[in-house]
Design a protein around this motif. Structure first.
Motif, PDB file in Angstrom:
ATOM      1  N   PRO A  85      17.710  -4.320 -11.475  1.00 23.56           N
ATOM      2  CA  PRO A  85      18.541  -4.534 -10.282  1.00 23.56           C
ATOM      3  C   PRO A  85      17.667  -4.889  -9.071  1.00 23.56           C
ATOM      4  O   PRO A  85      16.524  -4.445  -8.969  1.00 23.56           O
ATOM      5  CB  PRO A  85      19.255  -3.199 -10.078  1.00 23.56           C
ATOM      6  N   ILE A  86      18.220  -5.677  -8.173  1.00 20.20           N
ATOM      7  CA  ILE A  86      17.508  -6.058  -6.958  1.00 20.20           C
ATOM      8  C   ILE A  86      17.235  -4.815  -6.121  1.00 20.20           C
ATOM      9  O   ILE A  86      16.134  -4.643  -5.605  1.00 20.20           O
ATOM     10  CB  ILE A  86      18.304  -7.123  -6.174  1.00 20.20           C
ATOM     11  N   VAL A  87      18.235  -3.953  -5.987  1.00 17.16           N
ATOM     12  CA  VAL A  87      18.064  -2.659  -5.312  1.00 17.16           C
ATOM     13  C   VAL A  87      18.811  -1.594  -6.108  1.00 17.16           C
ATOM     14  O   VAL A  87      19.762  -1.884  -6.822  1.00 17.16           O
ATOM     15  CB  VAL A  87      18.579  -2.670  -3.849  1.00 17.16           C
ATOM     16  N   SER A  88      18.364  -0.353  -5.952  1.00 17.58           N
ATOM     17  CA  SER A  88      19.000   0.796  -6.592  1.00 17.58           C
ATOM     18  C   SER A  88      19.275   1.856  -5.532  1.00 17.58           C
ATOM     19  O   SER A  88      18.681   1.820  -4.442  1.00 17.58           O
ATOM     20  CB  SER A  88      18.085   1.391  -7.666  1.00 17.58           C
ATOM     21  N   VAL A  89      20.124   2.806  -5.847  1.00 15.70           N
ATOM     22  CA  VAL A  89      20.394   3.915  -4.939  1.00 15.70           C
ATOM     23  C   VAL A  89      19.077   4.621  -4.632  1.00 15.70           C
ATOM     24  O   VAL A  89      18.272   4.878  -5.524  1.00 15.70           O
ATOM     25  CB  VAL A  89      21.421   4.898  -5.550  1.00 15.70           C
ATOM     26  N   GLY A  90      18.850   4.872  -3.348  1.00 15.96           N
ATOM     27  CA  GLY A  90      17.632   5.536  -2.901  1.00 15.96           C
ATOM     28  C   GLY A  90      16.532   4.580  -2.469  1.00 15.96           C
ATOM     29  O   GLY A  90      15.551   5.000  -1.855  1.00 15.96           O
ATOM     30  N   ASP A  91      16.689   3.287  -2.761  1.00 18.26           N
ATOM     31  CA  ASP A  91      15.669   2.302  -2.373  1.00 18.26           C
ATOM     32  C   ASP A  91      15.691   2.058  -0.865  1.00 18.26           C
ATOM     33  O   ASP A  91      16.770   1.920  -0.273  1.00 18.26           O
ATOM     34  CB  ASP A  91      15.902   0.955  -3.062  1.00 18.26           C
ATOM     35  N   PRO A  92      14.508   1.948  -0.254  1.00 18.88           N
ATOM     36  CA  PRO A  92      14.462   1.514   1.144  1.00 18.88           C
ATOM     37  C   PRO A  92      14.691   0.008   1.209  1.00 18.88           C
ATOM     38  O   PRO A  92      14.266  -0.725   0.312  1.00 18.88           O
ATOM     39  CB  PRO A  92      13.040   1.876   1.580  1.00 18.88           C
ATOM     40  N   VAL A  93      15.399  -0.450   2.245  1.00 16.82           N
ATOM     41  CA  VAL A  93      15.637  -1.874   2.445  1.00 16.82           C
ATOM     42  C   VAL A  93      15.369  -2.233   3.904  1.00 16.82           C
ATOM     43  O   VAL A  93      15.459  -1.391   4.784  1.00 16.82           O
ATOM     44  CB  VAL A  93      17.075  -2.305   2.057  1.00 16.82           C
ATOM     45  N   LYS A  94      15.047  -3.499   4.124  1.00 21.56           N
ATOM     46  CA  LYS A  94      14.834  -4.008   5.481  1.00 21.56           C
ATOM     47  C   LYS A  94      16.003  -4.915   5.852  1.00 21.56           C
ATOM     48  O   LYS A  94      16.630  -5.522   4.970  1.00 21.56           O
ATOM     49  CB  LYS A  94      13.532  -4.802   5.564  1.00 21.56           C
ATOM     50  N   GLN A  95      16.287  -5.014   7.138  1.00 14.95           N
ATOM     51  CA  GLN A  95      17.342  -5.907   7.594  1.00 14.95           C
ATOM     52  C   GLN A  95      17.059  -7.315   7.088  1.00 14.95           C
ATOM     53  O   GLN A  95      15.937  -7.805   7.181  1.00 14.95           O
ATOM     54  CB  GLN A  95      17.418  -5.909   9.109  1.00 14.95           C
ATOM     55  N   GLY A  96      18.080  -7.949   6.507  1.00 12.36           N
ATOM     56  CA  GLY A  96      17.948  -9.298   5.976  1.00 12.36           C
ATOM     57  C   GLY A  96      17.502  -9.364   4.532  1.00 12.36           C
ATOM     58  O   GLY A  96      17.570 -10.422   3.911  1.00 12.36           O
TER      59      GLY A  96
END
Length: 145
Positions: A85-96
């Motif tokens: 997956p591109i992201v998972s629950v608990g992953d940090p993400v940045k705007q955009g």
């Protein structure tokens, strides 16, 4: 320039403008953008009965941002079938940062995070239809108050 890039430019111009809502129709595709009170935008449409619980947590916690699908299409959590997956629950993400893909009219559209934070919940199911304005993610926004 691809259709996805053109749509991204329109969304960026809308976010930077003083407009609160915008309707766009191009070659049979209709999109309505509506700004929220915060930094994120959402598409405006009637809520579906199965979505009635999805926004309640955001209403009680101002640090939660709901990421909604700006178009109708197939939700993909990864860039390729069977991939991570591109992201998972608990992953940090940045705007955009890209959170997922929504395939519409044979075009893969990257759906960006409206803020920097942590993925709190994934509300859509991989390979299933995402409706216009359907909540896809809850992001706990990084707040530096």
């Amino acid at each position: 320039m691809t259709d996805t890039e053109k749509l991204g430019e329109v969304i960026a111009m809308f976010e930077a403008s003083g407009l609160q809502t915008m309707d766009l129709e191009l070659e049979g595709l209709k999109v309505r953008l509506k700004k929220k009170q915060g930094p994120a935008f959402s598409a405006d449409s009637a809520s579906r009965p199965e979505d009635t619980d999805m926004g309640k947590e955001e209403d009680t916690d101002p640090a939660l941002q709901t990421v909604k699908s700006p178009l109708v299409g197939i939700f993909y959590a990864s860039r390729k079938e069977g991939g991570e997956p591109i992201v998972s629950v608990g992953d940090p993400v940045k705007q955009g940062q890209t959170l997922c893909l929504v395939e519409a009219m044979k075009t893969m559209n990257e759906i960006p995070s409206p803020c920097s934070g942590t993925v709190e919940k994934i509300l859509a199911e991989n390979g299933h239809m995402a409706e216009f304005d359907q909540p896809l993610f809850l992001i706990r926004e990084n707040r530096h108050d």
